[in-house]
Motif scaffolding. Structure first.
Motif, PDB file in Angstrom:
ATOM      1  N   PHE A 146      36.738 -13.563  15.968  1.00  0.00           N
ATOM      2  CA  PHE A 146      38.073 -13.615  16.569  1.00  0.00           C
ATOM      3  C   PHE A 146      38.381 -15.071  16.889  1.00  0.00           C
ATOM      4  CE2 PHE A 146      36.222  -9.496  17.657  1.00  0.00           C
ATOM      5  CZ  PHE A 146      37.155  -8.659  17.084  1.00  0.00           C
ATOM      6  N   ARG A 147      39.609 -15.499  16.550  1.00  0.00           N
ATOM      7  CA  ARG A 147      39.952 -16.915  16.685  1.00  0.00           C
ATOM      8  C   ARG A 147      41.387 -17.088  17.178  1.00  0.00           C
ATOM      9  NH1 ARG A 147      39.984 -20.122  11.953  1.00  0.00           N
ATOM     10  NH2 ARG A 147      38.772 -21.565  13.196  1.00  0.00           N
ATOM     11  N   ASN A 148      41.743 -18.324  17.459  1.00  0.00           N
ATOM     12  CA  ASN A 148      43.086 -18.657  17.907  1.00  0.00           C
ATOM     13  C   ASN A 148      43.547 -19.962  17.258  1.00  0.00           C
ATOM     14  OD1 ASN A 148      44.686 -20.151  20.542  1.00  0.00           O
ATOM     15  ND2 ASN A 148      45.405 -18.192  19.812  1.00  0.00           N
ATOM     16  N   PRO A 149      43.736 -19.958  15.916  1.00  0.00           N
ATOM     17  CA  PRO A 149      44.170 -21.207  15.276  1.00  0.00           C
ATOM     18  C   PRO A 149      45.572 -21.588  15.724  1.00  0.00           C
ATOM     19  CG  PRO A 149      44.184 -19.409  13.702  1.00  0.00           C
ATOM     20  CD  PRO A 149      43.575 -18.874  14.956  1.00  0.00           C
ATOM     21  N   GLY A 150      45.827 -22.887  15.750  1.00  0.00           N
ATOM     22  CA  GLY A 150      47.124 -23.381  16.158  1.00  0.00           C
ATOM     23  C   GLY A 150      47.500 -24.647  15.425  1.00  0.00           C
ATOM     24  N   ALA A 151      48.780 -25.014  15.552  1.00  0.00           N
ATOM     25  CA  ALA A 151      49.279 -26.226  14.906  1.00  0.00           C
ATOM     26  C   ALA A 151      50.528 -26.692  15.635  1.00  0.00           C
ATOM     27  CB  ALA A 151      49.586 -25.954  13.441  1.00  0.00           C
ATOM     28  N   LYS A 152      50.851 -27.953  15.441  1.00  0.00           N
ATOM     29  CA  LYS A 152      52.095 -28.508  15.970  1.00  0.00           C
ATOM     30  C   LYS A 152      53.124 -28.571  14.862  1.00  0.00           C
ATOM     31  CE  LYS A 152      50.204 -31.242  19.739  1.00  0.00           C
ATOM     32  NZ  LYS A 152      50.095 -32.578  20.347  1.00  0.00           N
ATOM     33  N   ASP A 153      54.366 -28.236  15.206  1.00  0.00           N
ATOM     34  CA  ASP A 153      55.435 -28.331  14.218  1.00  0.00           C
ATOM     35  C   ASP A 153      55.957 -29.765  14.162  1.00  0.00           C
ATOM     36  OD1 ASP A 153      57.130 -28.673  16.429  1.00  0.00           O
ATOM     37  OD2 ASP A 153      57.801 -26.585  16.399  1.00  0.00           O
ATOM     38  N   ASP A 154      57.016 -29.989  13.369  1.00  0.00           N
ATOM     39  CA  ASP A 154      57.559 -31.334  13.191  1.00  0.00           C
ATOM     40  C   ASP A 154      58.129 -31.922  14.475  1.00  0.00           C
ATOM     41  OD1 ASP A 154      56.853 -31.273  10.535  1.00  0.00           O
ATOM     42  OD2 ASP A 154      58.829 -30.590   9.843  1.00  0.00           O
ATOM     43  N   LEU A 155      58.461 -31.072  15.448  1.00  0.00           N
ATOM     44  CA  LEU A 155      58.989 -31.542  16.732  1.00  0.00           C
ATOM     45  C   LEU A 155      57.883 -31.800  17.746  1.00  0.00           C
ATOM     46  CD1 LEU A 155      62.040 -29.102  17.044  1.00  0.00           C
ATOM     47  CD2 LEU A 155      62.040 -31.480  16.235  1.00  0.00           C
ATOM     48  N   GLY A 156      56.643 -31.495  17.365  1.00  0.00           N
ATOM     49  CA  GLY A 156      55.514 -31.704  18.268  1.00  0.00           C
ATOM     50  C   GLY A 156      55.202 -30.515  19.144  1.00  0.00           C
ATOM     51  N   ASP A 157      55.882 -29.383  18.936  1.00  0.00           N
ATOM     52  CA  ASP A 157      55.618 -28.186  19.725  1.00  0.00           C
ATOM     53  C   ASP A 157      54.397 -27.451  19.172  1.00  0.00           C
ATOM     54  OD1 ASP A 157      57.863 -28.619  21.336  1.00  0.00           O
ATOM     55  OD2 ASP A 157      59.169 -27.557  19.918  1.00  0.00           O
ATOM     56  N   SER A 158      53.545 -26.942  20.068  1.00  0.00           N
ATOM     57  CA  SER A 158      52.340 -26.223  19.666  1.00  0.00           C
ATOM     58  C   SER A 158      52.642 -24.749  19.416  1.00  0.00           C
ATOM     59  CB  SER A 158      51.269 -26.335  20.747  1.00  0.00           C
ATOM     60  OG  SER A 158      50.860 -27.670  20.886  1.00  0.00           O
ATOM     61  N   HIS A 159      52.039 -24.213  18.393  1.00  0.00           N
ATOM     62  CA  HIS A 159      52.146 -22.794  18.044  1.00  0.00           C
ATOM     63  C   HIS A 159      50.741 -22.255  17.828  1.00  0.00           C
ATOM     64  CE1 HIS A 159      56.537 -23.088  17.145  1.00  0.00           C
ATOM     65  NE2 HIS A 159      56.198 -24.341  16.884  1.00  0.00           N
TER      66      HIS A 159
END
Length: 195
Positions: A34-47
């Motif tokens: 079980f994991r929680n991958p994430g990334a920042k969009d072009d505006l710098g917001d985390s998802h």
């Protein structure tokens, strides 16, 4: 995955494993992640998205000289944990609407080992990987791969082995362009400190 190749996570990966062994049979193993991958969009917001995967493997002794090995993996957001797709940001990606998606991933591997005698053994393997890409990924991004190998290993000493192996690989991108056939031959030596 971010543009600099780093990733974000709000928790450590959680893994669970159970294994059955029998001297006359071999082994069966089941594990989950079980994991929680994430990334920042072009505006710098985390998802962040929820990722999970299951893994079933077996090593079955057919005779005293022959055995088969199988491995199957399925999940979402676990592509970065695989051998072929693990070098890429293949856990999660944004779709064309800017939503972060945990990408579905599955792979299967099978191998067959034959012991010619006490000193020599050979193994042949085949593996396939499929990553279900998002609509926002580049057309040339990794999608599937085929991988095969055959070897001859010489057990020179109890803790020392030397092997010669031929390998084959083919990768297909999201736009269905493939890498062409790739062949490699390698020689390896393994020294084990433990039995």
């Amino acid at each position: 995955p971010n543009s600099d190749g780093s990733s974000l996570s709000q928790m450590p990966d959680l893994g669970f494993n159970t294994r059955y062994e029998n001297a006359d049979f071999g082994h069966l193993q089941f594990s989950t992640l079980f994991r929680n991958p994430g990334a920042k969009d072009d505006l710098g917001d985390s998802h962040h998205v929820f990722g999970w995967g299951v893994n079933l493997s077996a090593g079955i002794d057919l005779t005293k000289k022959d055995s088969v090995q199988i491995l199957g993996v399925y999940g979402e957001g676990v592509g970065g944990q695989g051998n072929d797709a693990g070098f890429l940001n293949s856990d999660a990606a944004f779709n064309s609407n800017g939503k972060l998606i945990a990408m579905p991933y599955w792979s299967a591997t099978a191998g067959y080992t034959h012991r010619w005698n006490e000193q020599f053994r050979s193994t042949i393997t085949y593996g396939y990987v499929d990553l279900d890409n998002t609509s926002g990924q580049d057309a040339a991004f990794y999608h599937t791969s085929h991988y095969a190998s055959a070897n001859l290993v010489w057990q020179l000493r109890k803790h020392l082995s030397i092997g010669l192996e031929a390998l084959y690989g083919l990768m297909e991108a999201r736009n269905e362009a493939d890498s062409g056939d790739h062949w490699r031959i390698q020689i390896g030596m393994l020294y084990s400190l433990f039995d």
